[in-house]
Design an enzyme around this catalytic site. Structure first.
Site, mmCIF file in Angstrom:
data_model
loop_
_atom_site.group_PDB
_atom_site.id
_atom_site.type_symbol
_atom_site.label_atom_id
_atom_site.label_comp_id
_atom_site.label_asym_id
_atom_site.label_seq_id
_atom_site.Cartn_x
_atom_site.Cartn_y
_atom_site.Cartn_z
ATOM 1 N N PHE A 1 24.809 19.057 24.636
ATOM 2 C CA PHE A 1 23.438 18.588 24.442
ATOM 3 C C PHE A 1 23.296 17.174 24.998
ATOM 4 O O PHE A 1 22.936 16.234 24.310
ATOM 5 C CB PHE A 1 23.082 18.670 22.950
ATOM 6 C CG PHE A 1 21.609 18.819 22.709
ATOM 7 C CD1 PHE A 1 20.873 19.784 23.377
ATOM 8 C CD2 PHE A 1 20.953 17.984 21.810
ATOM 9 C CE1 PHE A 1 19.506 19.921 23.164
ATOM 10 C CE2 PHE A 1 19.599 18.109 21.581
ATOM 11 C CZ PHE A 1 18.867 19.074 22.260
ATOM 12 N N LYS B 1 28.150 22.236 38.342
ATOM 13 C CA LYS B 1 28.559 22.487 39.730
ATOM 14 C C LYS B 1 30.028 22.854 39.882
ATOM 15 O O LYS B 1 30.385 23.686 40.717
ATOM 16 C CB LYS B 1 28.257 21.240 40.575
ATOM 17 C CG LYS B 1 26.784 21.013 40.742
ATOM 18 C CD LYS B 1 26.451 19.560 40.970
ATOM 19 C CE LYS B 1 26.340 18.818 39.658
ATOM 20 N NZ LYS B 1 25.818 17.470 39.767
ATOM 21 N N GLU C 1 20.740 28.371 39.662
ATOM 22 C CA GLU C 1 19.802 27.640 40.523
ATOM 23 C C GLU C 1 19.965 26.126 40.405
ATOM 24 O O GLU C 1 19.853 25.391 41.384
ATOM 25 C CB GLU C 1 18.360 28.035 40.183
ATOM 26 C CG GLU C 1 17.303 27.411 41.066
ATOM 27 C CD GLU C 1 17.438 27.810 42.547
ATOM 28 O OE1 GLU C 1 17.257 28.996 42.843
ATOM 29 O OE2 GLU C 1 17.737 26.932 43.385
ATOM 30 N N VAL D 1 22.205 23.163 42.674
ATOM 31 C CA VAL D 1 21.840 22.470 43.929
ATOM 32 C C VAL D 1 20.350 22.108 43.864
ATOM 33 O O VAL D 1 19.512 22.978 43.625
ATOM 34 C CB VAL D 1 22.098 23.372 45.165
ATOM 35 C CG1 VAL D 1 21.685 22.660 46.457
ATOM 36 C CG2 VAL D 1 23.567 23.780 45.253
ATOM 37 N N GLY E 1 19.362 8.698 34.256
ATOM 38 C CA GLY E 1 20.038 9.986 34.022
ATOM 39 C C GLY E 1 20.270 10.782 35.298
ATOM 40 O O GLY E 1 20.486 11.986 35.232
ATOM 41 N N GLU F 1 26.155 11.108 37.719
ATOM 42 C CA GLU F 1 27.146 11.855 36.938
ATOM 43 C C GLU F 1 27.761 10.913 35.910
ATOM 44 O O GLU F 1 27.695 9.687 36.047
ATOM 45 C CB GLU F 1 28.254 12.375 37.859
ATOM 46 C CG GLU F 1 27.788 13.371 38.890
ATOM 47 C CD GLU F 1 27.146 14.608 38.273
ATOM 48 O OE1 GLU F 1 27.755 15.226 37.387
ATOM 49 O OE2 GLU F 1 26.016 14.946 38.653
ATOM 50 N N ASP G 1 30.037 15.024 44.748
ATOM 51 C CA ASP G 1 28.961 15.861 44.213
ATOM 52 C C ASP G 1 28.279 16.638 45.347
ATOM 53 O O ASP G 1 28.035 17.847 45.233
ATOM 54 C CB ASP G 1 27.947 14.959 43.473
ATOM 55 C CG ASP G 1 26.744 15.721 42.973
ATOM 56 O OD1 ASP G 1 26.869 16.406 41.955
ATOM 57 O OD2 ASP G 1 25.684 15.635 43.628
ATOM 58 N N LYS H 1 28.082 20.822 46.183
ATOM 59 C CA LYS H 1 26.850 21.558 46.500
ATOM 60 C C LYS H 1 26.976 22.264 47.858
ATOM 61 O O LYS H 1 26.522 23.398 48.024
ATOM 62 C CB LYS H 1 25.653 20.612 46.462
ATOM 63 C CG LYS H 1 25.375 20.125 45.032
ATOM 64 C CD LYS H 1 24.484 18.911 44.987
ATOM 65 C CE LYS H 1 24.199 18.492 43.545
ATOM 66 N NZ LYS H 1 23.612 17.164 43.432
ATOM 67 N N GLY I 1 17.606 14.727 37.522
ATOM 68 C CA GLY I 1 16.676 14.334 36.455
ATOM 69 C C GLY I 1 16.738 15.342 35.321
ATOM 70 O O GLY I 1 17.086 16.496 35.536
#
Ligand code: HSE
Length: 341
Positions: free
Chosen positions: A11, A125, A149, A152, A206, A209, A220, A224, A321
């Site tokens: 969370f 990811k 979804e 990426v 936010g 990472e 990162d 992707k 985000g």
């Protein structure tokens, strides 16, 4: 009305963003699709666990400092695995922290949920870059769906556009800006901020990472690119083996030099198929202002598909985000539960 019970693993930014997005649109989905999404169970490493098989009020989830403070819920001492086994859920939303070296603990969570007959949706990811083939095969064997979804370009439908639509036009290459944090940092530096100030802001919003090295060193984006290579070209390239360079060596002088040349620095991820060979890379590049990618600023991401029948196709949208990534989870949930019985 179809009632879909959701269990959430972790969370943090994405888990909370997902609940916010759901809270905003739940009524609309009830009218539009005849589906009521209920969050029945949530577990977090540092905020405990909350469970109510009838659904935890979303406003309680958003207001509580700790899951243990939620009044109309039980608080069993579950971890992710015991939640999967014990909570009444139809789907597990796995949004734990990402690890692109091992994929854990995400792989473990996803496997366990699939083997327990639950659909899974993840924005994580690491597990998808490293284990997509094994996980999607396991999902097929267990008659459940896997939604990815949000791995990426957050909720911007980068993967759906490629796999469900453009695939039939013959995709030969894809390149783009796939990391919001680095694009934000580069844009802020153009506006006069230092690298450190810009990174601190990206963390505050936010976007970054938990360990921002993954963003600024290009790992990162490599994850992707690896996901795109698997989905579009059925080719597994381990993220750590992708030819990669981050943005940490780009100086304010480099940014000024690009401006003089009517260009902007962008961290470009790319994967293309040439003579049946799939080639992937992650590199900063000076993109001329005449190329639409150079005008994509801030946390926004963009991609350019190259296709046989349609030529180039651009997609520009949110890349990171809380709410934006939360919406990616909703896209997958709607797809799974409006298409399955
Ligand atoms: N840290 C990532 C980014 C989050 O900045 O793009 C979304 O994958």
């Amino acid at each position: 009305m179809k009632r879909i019970r959701i269990g959430i693993i972790c969370f943090g930014n994405v888990g909370i963003g997902f609940v916010k997005a759901l809270n905003e649109k739940n009524e609309f989905y009830q009218k539009e699709h005849g589906i009521e999404f209920l969050v029945t169970a949530v577990v977090s490493l540092d905020k405990g666990c909350a469970y109510n098989p009838e659904g935890i009020p979303l406003s309680d989830l958003l207001e509580a400092e700790s899951l243990l403070d939620i009044p109309n819920a039980e608080h069993p001492k579950w971890n992710a695995i015991t939640l999967i086994h014990n909570a009444e859920t139809d789907v597990i939303v796995e949004v734990s922290y990402t690890n692109i070296k091992t994929g854990e603990p995400g792989v473990l969570h996803l496997r366990e949920a699939i083997l327990s007959g639950k659909h899974v949706v993840t924005t994580n990811k690491g597990p998808i870059a490293l284990q997509y083939k094994a996980l999607s095969t396991l999902a097929r064997e267990n008659n459940v769906k896997i939604g990815i979804e949000g791995t990426v370009m957050s909720g911007t439908p980068a993967l759906r556009l490629g796999t469900e639509v453009l695939h039939s036009a013959g995709i030969t290459a894809v390149q783009g800006i796939f990391n919001g944090t680095t694009n934000f940092i580069l844009s802020e530096m153009e506006n006069g901020s230092t690298y450190e100030e810009a990174l601190a802001l990206a963390q505050q919003f936010g976007y970054a990472e938990a360990d921002p090295t993954a963003d600024v060193e290009g790992y990162d984006t490599a994850a992707k690119v690896s996901i795109l290579a698997q989905l579009l070209f059925d080719e597994f390239i381990e993220p750590l083996n992708i030819d990669r360079e981050g943005i940490t060596d780009i100086t304010p002088a480099d940014i000024r030099a690009a401006k003089v040349e009517n260009s902007r620095w962008k961290l470009i991820g790319s994967v293309r198929k040439i003579d049946n060979k799939v080639i992937a890379s992650v590199k900063p590049a000076m993109i001329p202002l005449s190329n639409p990618l150079s005008n994509v600023a801030g946390v926004t991401n963009a991609m350019q598909y190259e296709t046989d029948l349609l030529g180039p196709v651009f997609l520009i949208g949110a890349g990171a985000g809380r709410i934006e990534t939360g919406f990616a989870v909703l896209e997958d949930l709607i797809s799974i539960f409006t298409k399955s019985a």
